[in-house]
Design a protein around this motif. Structure first.
Motif, PDB file in Angstrom:
ATOM      1  N   LYS A 103      36.565  52.118  22.743  1.00  0.00           N
ATOM      2  CA  LYS A 103      37.247  52.655  21.558  1.00  0.00           C
ATOM      3  C   LYS A 103      38.039  53.888  21.959  1.00  0.00           C
ATOM      4  O   LYS A 103      38.015  54.307  23.108  1.00  0.00           O
ATOM      5  N   GLN A 104      38.719  54.479  20.997  1.00  0.00           N
ATOM      6  CA  GLN A 104      39.491  55.703  21.238  1.00  0.00           C
ATOM      7  C   GLN A 104      38.654  56.904  20.800  1.00  0.00           C
ATOM      8  O   GLN A 104      38.304  57.009  19.622  1.00  0.00           O
ATOM      9  N   ILE A 105      38.353  57.788  21.757  1.00  0.00           N
ATOM     10  CA  ILE A 105      37.557  58.976  21.441  1.00  0.00           C
ATOM     11  C   ILE A 105      38.065  60.177  22.228  1.00  0.00           C
ATOM     12  O   ILE A 105      38.686  60.035  23.273  1.00  0.00           O
ATOM     13  N   THR A 106      37.777  61.351  21.676  1.00  0.00           N
ATOM     14  CA  THR A 106      38.041  62.614  22.354  1.00  0.00           C
ATOM     15  C   THR A 106      36.699  63.324  22.514  1.00  0.00           C
ATOM     16  O   THR A 106      35.922  63.408  21.561  1.00  0.00           O
ATOM     17  N   ILE A 107      36.440  63.831  23.723  1.00  0.00           N
ATOM     18  CA  ILE A 107      35.201  64.551  24.000  1.00  0.00           C
ATOM     19  C   ILE A 107      35.584  65.964  24.418  1.00  0.00           C
ATOM     20  O   ILE A 107      36.314  66.150  25.389  1.00  0.00           O
ATOM     21  N   ILE A 108      35.090  66.960  23.655  1.00  0.00           N
ATOM     22  CA  ILE A 108      35.464  68.356  23.874  1.00  0.00           C
ATOM     23  C   ILE A 108      34.221  69.180  24.178  1.00  0.00           C
ATOM     24  O   ILE A 108      33.290  69.238  23.370  1.00  0.00           O
ATOM     25  N   GLY A 109      34.210  69.826  25.332  1.00  0.00           N
ATOM     26  CA  GLY A 109      33.132  70.742  25.676  1.00  0.00           C
ATOM     27  C   GLY A 109      33.404  72.113  25.098  1.00  0.00           C
ATOM     28  O   GLY A 109      34.565  72.510  24.929  1.00  0.00           O
ATOM     29  N   LYS A 110      32.349  72.842  24.792  1.00  0.00           N
ATOM     30  CA  LYS A 110      32.508  74.185  24.233  1.00  0.00           C
ATOM     31  C   LYS A 110      33.189  75.113  25.227  1.00  0.00           C
ATOM     32  O   LYS A 110      34.041  75.904  24.861  1.00  0.00           O
ATOM     33  N   SER A 111      32.798  75.036  26.507  1.00  0.00           N
ATOM     34  CA  SER A 111      33.465  75.816  27.552  1.00  0.00           C
ATOM     35  C   SER A 111      33.380  75.060  28.869  1.00  0.00           C
ATOM     36  O   SER A 111      32.347  74.456  29.183  1.00  0.00           O
ATOM     37  N   LYS A 112      34.448  75.105  29.630  1.00  0.00           N
ATOM     38  CA  LYS A 112      34.510  74.379  30.897  1.00  0.00           C
ATOM     39  C   LYS A 112      33.440  74.863  31.878  1.00  0.00           C
ATOM     40  O   LYS A 112      32.861  74.070  32.620  1.00  0.00           O
ATOM     41  N   GLN A 113      33.137  76.146  31.871  1.00  0.00           N
ATOM     42  CA  GLN A 113      32.166  76.708  32.809  1.00  0.00           C
ATOM     43  C   GLN A 113      30.726  76.317  32.469  1.00  0.00           C
ATOM     44  O   GLN A 113      29.883  76.201  33.352  1.00  0.00           O
ATOM     45  N   ASN A 114      30.416  76.131  31.215  1.00  0.00           N
ATOM     46  CA  ASN A 114      29.028  75.954  30.788  1.00  0.00           C
ATOM     47  C   ASN A 114      28.721  74.609  30.136  1.00  0.00           C
ATOM     48  O   ASN A 114      27.595  74.382  29.718  1.00  0.00           O
ATOM     49  N   THR A 115      29.708  73.735  30.021  1.00  0.00           N
ATOM     50  CA  THR A 115      29.472  72.374  29.528  1.00  0.00           C
ATOM     51  C   THR A 115      29.555  71.460  30.740  1.00  0.00           C
ATOM     52  O   THR A 115      30.639  71.192  31.248  1.00  0.00           O
ATOM     53  N   ILE A 116      28.380  71.021  31.225  1.00  0.00           N
ATOM     54  CA  ILE A 116      28.288  70.323  32.505  1.00  0.00           C
ATOM     55  C   ILE A 116      27.636  68.956  32.303  1.00  0.00           C
ATOM     56  O   ILE A 116      26.584  68.852  31.678  1.00  0.00           O
ATOM     57  N   ILE A 117      28.265  67.937  32.865  1.00  0.00           N
ATOM     58  CA  ILE A 117      27.652  66.613  32.912  1.00  0.00           C
ATOM     59  C   ILE A 117      27.268  66.360  34.363  1.00  0.00           C
ATOM     60  O   ILE A 117      28.135  66.255  35.233  1.00  0.00           O
TER      61      ILE A 117
END
Length: 161
Positions: A103-117
């Motif tokens: 499907k079409q989705i957007t995934i947004i982390g709160k901050s690049k430094q602290n949102t880690i997968i």
């Protein structure tokens, strides 16, 4: 006569059985296996979904007050054109890797430094189908690994931004 140690063991077994029974309770399951769709709404109805690494898929509903714990649960409960918001934290484990998106989705982390997968060298993040369109913002990815094509994302004709 039963000694004190035997009584304690029996009591401990009863408590463990109760805890196990309580932990098996979950919200509505629309999927073919447990944990796939956990929202009270029908699958695909959620357009804004919140995820927190210290939350619970079983107790969450995807709202900012009761976020899901895993990216897979959020994606399975999302519809086309949904936005998934990841709170700061490290996301790892089986429900945060090898996820198929159609499907079409957007995934947004709160901050690049602290949102880690963190994929823990145990697979890739996504498998994209031809109908998928995924936008990723403010997320750090680490330790993706597969012996097949696509270390982080395998794209079978979808669109990624």
């Amino acid at each position: 006569m039963i000694n004190n140690n035997a009584k304690r063991i029996v009591l401990l077994l009863i408590i463990l059985t109760m805890i196990s029974a309580i932990s098996c309770v979950s919200a509505m399951d629309y999927g073919s296996h447990s944990g796939e769709i956990l929202s009270d709404q029908a699958p695909g109805e959620l357009s804004e979904i919140h995820v927190s690494s210290d939350a619970s898929d079983e107790m969450g509903d995807g709202s900012s007050q009761k976020p899901f714990k895993s990216l897979e649960c959020a994606i399975n409960n999302s519809g086309d054109d949904s936005t998934i918001y990841l709170n700061d934290g490290e996301y790892s484990g089986d429900n945060n890797r090898n996820i198929t998106i159609d499907k079409q989705i957007t995934i947004i982390g709160k901050s690049k430094q602290n949102t880690i997968i963190n994929l823990e060298t145990s697979g890739r993040l996504f498998n994209l189908t031809p109908t998928s369109k995924v936008t990723l913002i403010n997320i750090t990815f680490m330790n993706g690994y597969t012996t097949e094509n696509g270390g982080l994302i395998y794209n079978d004709g979808g669109e990624i931004n």
